[in-house]
Design an enzyme around this catalytic site. Structure first.
Site, short mmCIF file in Angstrom:
data_model
loop_
_atom_site.label_atom_id
_atom_site.label_comp_id
_atom_site.label_asym_id
_atom_site.label_seq_id
_atom_site.Cartn_x
_atom_site.Cartn_y
_atom_site.Cartn_z
N ILE A 102 0.83 -1.20 0.00
CA ILE A 102 0.00 0.00 0.00
C ILE A 102 0.87 1.25 0.00
CG2 ILE A 102 -1.71 1.31 1.33
CD1 ILE A 102 -2.71 -1.42 2.41
N ASP A 127 14.57 3.79 10.58
CA ASP A 127 14.07 2.75 11.46
C ASP A 127 13.09 3.39 12.43
OD1 ASP A 127 13.57 0.75 13.28
OD2 ASP A 127 15.67 0.37 13.80
N SER A 163 -4.71 3.61 9.28
CA SER A 163 -5.17 2.81 10.40
C SER A 163 -5.85 1.55 9.87
CB SER A 163 -6.12 3.64 11.28
OG SER A 163 -6.50 2.94 12.42
N TYR A 191 -1.98 -5.44 17.27
CA TYR A 191 -2.37 -4.63 16.12
C TYR A 191 -3.59 -3.76 16.46
CZ TYR A 191 -3.25 -3.56 11.17
OH TYR A 191 -3.44 -2.93 9.97
N LYS A 207 -3.44 0.31 16.72
CA LYS A 207 -4.17 1.06 15.70
C LYS A 207 -5.27 1.92 16.34
CE LYS A 207 -2.21 -0.12 11.77
NZ LYS A 207 -1.55 0.87 10.89
N VAL A 228 -6.46 -5.82 1.85
CA VAL A 228 -5.67 -5.62 0.64
C VAL A 228 -4.70 -6.78 0.43
CG1 VAL A 228 -4.05 -4.07 -0.52
CG2 VAL A 228 -5.87 -3.12 0.92
#
Length: 228
Positions: free
Chosen positions: A14, A56, A134, A150, A154, A184
């Site tokens: 993405i 990083d 997000s 995650y 988020k 995706v």
């Protein structure tokens, strides 16, 4: 004025499609990645005024140094797309501390530090766009369905979006929004995902290109507002 954009995690998936979409708009783009070879290779794939930046996002010093390098290339950065992401699948009871810390560093701390560094110039210049990539998996309205590290981080990125947007001075042409790319087909999303990386990138590119008076402090999927 040609807008200057920075896209983290821009070396694949993405993020790379966001870079390409912004280049198609005629913007100058700083493509940020962690690995030097992959970042430079991704920049070579793109057509337009693009420059690779190695950063990083788990290191505060690396973020600071990377921003200095980026500003030395094009000057003040007008558009920040916090796209970089990591995914750990373990349940809360099995989640290693380091994995949780890494997710927090990449999804929350790095976007916060980049925002802190770049937002003042956007306000002074009366032009800026911050887009936080997000996920519906970090949405309370959608049940925080993602894996714990995650989903939690988020959700925190969403909170950062709301708080930052609320602090933009009235009348300034600066906006801060979050977006969910959907499911995706990427290395993270897997081969069963129905959307292409270009489709996943579309809303971020659309938000970056908004004219003055565009949305601020909202959460989008496929260019439509969704609930936090």
């Amino acid at each position: 004025m040609t807008p200057i954009a920075m896209v983290t995690g821009g070396n694949r998936g993405i993020g790379l499609e966001i870079v390409k979409g912004l280049l198609k708009l005629g913007y100058k783009v700083l493509l940020v990645g962690r690995d030097e070879d992959n970042t430079e290779q991704a920049a070579e794939e793109c057509i337009g005024d693009v420059h690779p930046i190695v950063m990083d996002l788990s290191s505060t010093n690396a973020i600071s140094d990377g921003v200095v390098q980026a500003q030395a290339v094009f000057g003040d950065i007008d558009i920040l797309v916090n796209n970089a992401g990591v995914m750990f699948d373990q349940d809360v009871t099995e989640l290693p501390e380091q994995d949780l810390q890494t997710a927090f560093d990449v999804h929350v701390k790095a976007p916060a530090l980049l925002t802190k560094t770049l937002l003042p110039a956007m306000i002074d210049n009366n032009y800026g766009r911050i887009i936080n990539v997000s996920s519906g998996w970090g949405s309370f309205a959608e049940g925080l369905e993602g894996p714990p590290a995650y989903a939690i981080t988020k959700a925190a990125l969403n909170a950062l979006t709301v708080k930052t947007a609320a602090q933009i001075p009235a009348g300034k042409n600066v906006t801060v929004n979050a977006m969910c790319p959907g499911w995706v087909h990427t290395r993270m999303g897997g081969s069963d995902a129905p959307l292409s990386p270009e489709e996943g990138a579309d809303t971020a590119v659309w938000l970056a290109g908004q004219d003055k008076g565009g949305p601020n402090g909202l959460f989008f999927r496929q260019r439509k507002p969704i609930n936090w």
